[in-house]
Design a protein around this motif. Sequence first.
Motif, PDB file in Angstrom:
ATOM      1  N   UNK A  22      39.274  14.683  23.246  1.00 35.00           N
ATOM      2  CA  UNK A  22      38.796  15.748  24.127  1.00 35.00           C
ATOM      3  C   UNK A  22      38.126  15.188  25.377  1.00 35.00           C
ATOM      4  N   UNK A  23      37.925  16.058  26.337  1.00 30.57           N
ATOM      5  CA  UNK A  23      37.129  15.731  27.516  1.00 30.57           C
ATOM      6  C   UNK A  23      35.693  16.131  27.224  1.00 30.57           C
ATOM      7  N   UNK A  24      34.766  15.225  27.466  1.00 30.03           N
ATOM      8  CA  UNK A  24      33.348  15.519  27.271  1.00 30.03           C
ATOM      9  C   UNK A  24      32.800  16.125  28.557  1.00 30.03           C
ATOM     10  N   UNK A  25      32.334  17.363  28.478  1.00 36.49           N
ATOM     11  CA  UNK A  25      31.721  18.033  29.626  1.00 36.49           C
ATOM     12  C   UNK A  25      30.216  17.817  29.507  1.00 36.49           C
ATOM     13  N   UNK A  26      29.658  17.052  30.425  1.00 38.18           N
ATOM     14  CA  UNK A  26      28.263  16.636  30.352  1.00 38.18           C
ATOM     15  C   UNK A  26      27.445  17.349  31.425  1.00 38.18           C
ATOM     16  N   UNK A  27      26.385  18.010  31.003  1.00 41.24           N
ATOM     17  CA  UNK A  27      25.530  18.754  31.921  1.00 41.24           C
ATOM     18  C   UNK A  27      24.086  18.346  31.680  1.00 41.24           C
ATOM     19  N   UNK A  28      23.395  17.993  32.755  1.00 41.19           N
ATOM     20  CA  UNK A  28      21.973  17.661  32.681  1.00 41.19           C
ATOM     21  C   UNK A  28      21.183  18.849  33.203  1.00 41.19           C
ATOM     22  N   UNK A  29      20.229  19.326  32.407  1.00 39.98           N
ATOM     23  CA  UNK A  29      19.460  20.508  32.799  1.00 39.98           C
ATOM     24  C   UNK A  29      17.976  20.195  32.894  1.00 39.98           C
ATOM     25  N   UNK A  30      17.321  20.908  33.776  1.00 37.62           N
ATOM     26  CA  UNK A  30      15.860  20.924  33.878  1.00 37.62           C
ATOM     27  C   UNK A  30      15.485  22.266  34.474  1.00 37.62           C
ATOM     28  N   UNK A  31      14.944  23.120  33.642  1.00 40.48           N
ATOM     29  CA  UNK A  31      14.595  24.484  34.061  1.00 40.48           C
ATOM     30  C   UNK A  31      15.779  25.151  34.764  1.00 40.48           C
ATOM     31  N   UNK A  32      16.906  25.159  34.072  1.00 36.40           N
ATOM     32  CA  UNK A  32      18.168  25.619  34.659  1.00 36.40           C
ATOM     33  C   UNK A  32      18.608  26.981  34.148  1.00 36.40           C
ATOM     34  N   UNK A  33      17.713  27.729  33.518  1.00 37.03           N
ATOM     35  CA  UNK A  33      18.106  29.004  32.908  1.00 37.03           C
ATOM     36  C   UNK A  33      18.676  29.988  33.929  1.00 37.03           C
ATOM     37  N   UNK A  34      18.257  29.887  35.173  1.00 35.66           N
ATOM     38  CA  UNK A  34      18.733  30.824  36.173  1.00 35.66           C
ATOM     39  C   UNK A  34      20.189  30.636  36.570  1.00 35.66           C
TER      40      UNK A  34
END
Length: 328
Positions: A22-34
């Motif tokens: 599979x392709x790994x979809x990588x997301x880095x978040x910091x207070x990203x709820x919006x």
Amino acid sequence: MPGPVRPTRPVGSAGPVGSLGPVAVLVVTWNSAGVLPEFLASLPEGMAGLDWRLVVADNDSADGTVDLVRSQAPDATVVQTGRNAGYAAGVNAALEAAAAREGGFRAALVCNPDIRMRRGCAKVLVDALETPPAGGRRVGISVPLLYEEDGRTLVHSLRREPSVPRALGEAVIGNRRAGRFPRLSELVTDPAAYERPTDADWATGALMALSAACLAACGPWDESFFLYSEETEYCLRARDRGFGTRLEPAAEAVHLGGDSRISPRLWTLLTLNRVRLYRRRHGALATAAFRASVLLRETSRAVLGRPASRAAAAALARPGALRATPGP
């Protein structure tokens, strides 16, 4: 700040590019709820035609980001770093988690949470990683056409390697005007470059696909920058190891953007990290000339009333500015 995360398995250890993982979809978040709900909702269309797995590395958000991911994307792997560790540290944590899954991954797609891929974007990028070498360099990193939030305004996302003449050219005549002359600007503004597959020294990192082979050769992202210049460093490191960065205009995405243009604190970090990266790759005299050119640019814009440039110029003029450890 602690040194780079060293994955327990080599990143990209799933095997050669072109495997069926599979392709790994990588997301880095910091207070990203919006911005996350729309990002998560857009993934099926953007990833159309691919088998993929989502990995979210959260840098100690306080706005319910983690709970939101777990409720709206229950199959995602969530990695909590426990601190605001910076973007590269988040990428490394996500890469380690992706590599630890059985079968590893075929390629990694590193995304900002404010990216909205258009249909089939990711498949075009991943397919580009499997193209034959051109000019002795394999495609290790592929990037899409990026548009601003209005969905129509093209973002000039391609860049040339930083140099003293380019920094000076941008200081004297501005980066967009200088962009017409390859020796005088990092910014690539030639419209033709965005109409065909184009190789570049580096590209802005809001969305980029990386081959497993490139990741294995280059290793973890450099966490010492905290934020900004980490993608520049990685693209240049990949180039040093024989992997090119390519724009694929058939892949398109909208980037909602950030506040680096208006926040004095973030613009200062961006400016200092440009010089820190240059210093790592060049000698003391060249670095002094580069720093002076960048300082000239920010000072000239500060005189015109730009608060972010005023803050950046003041920081860059301090003797010990480059020795300070970037951080929140």
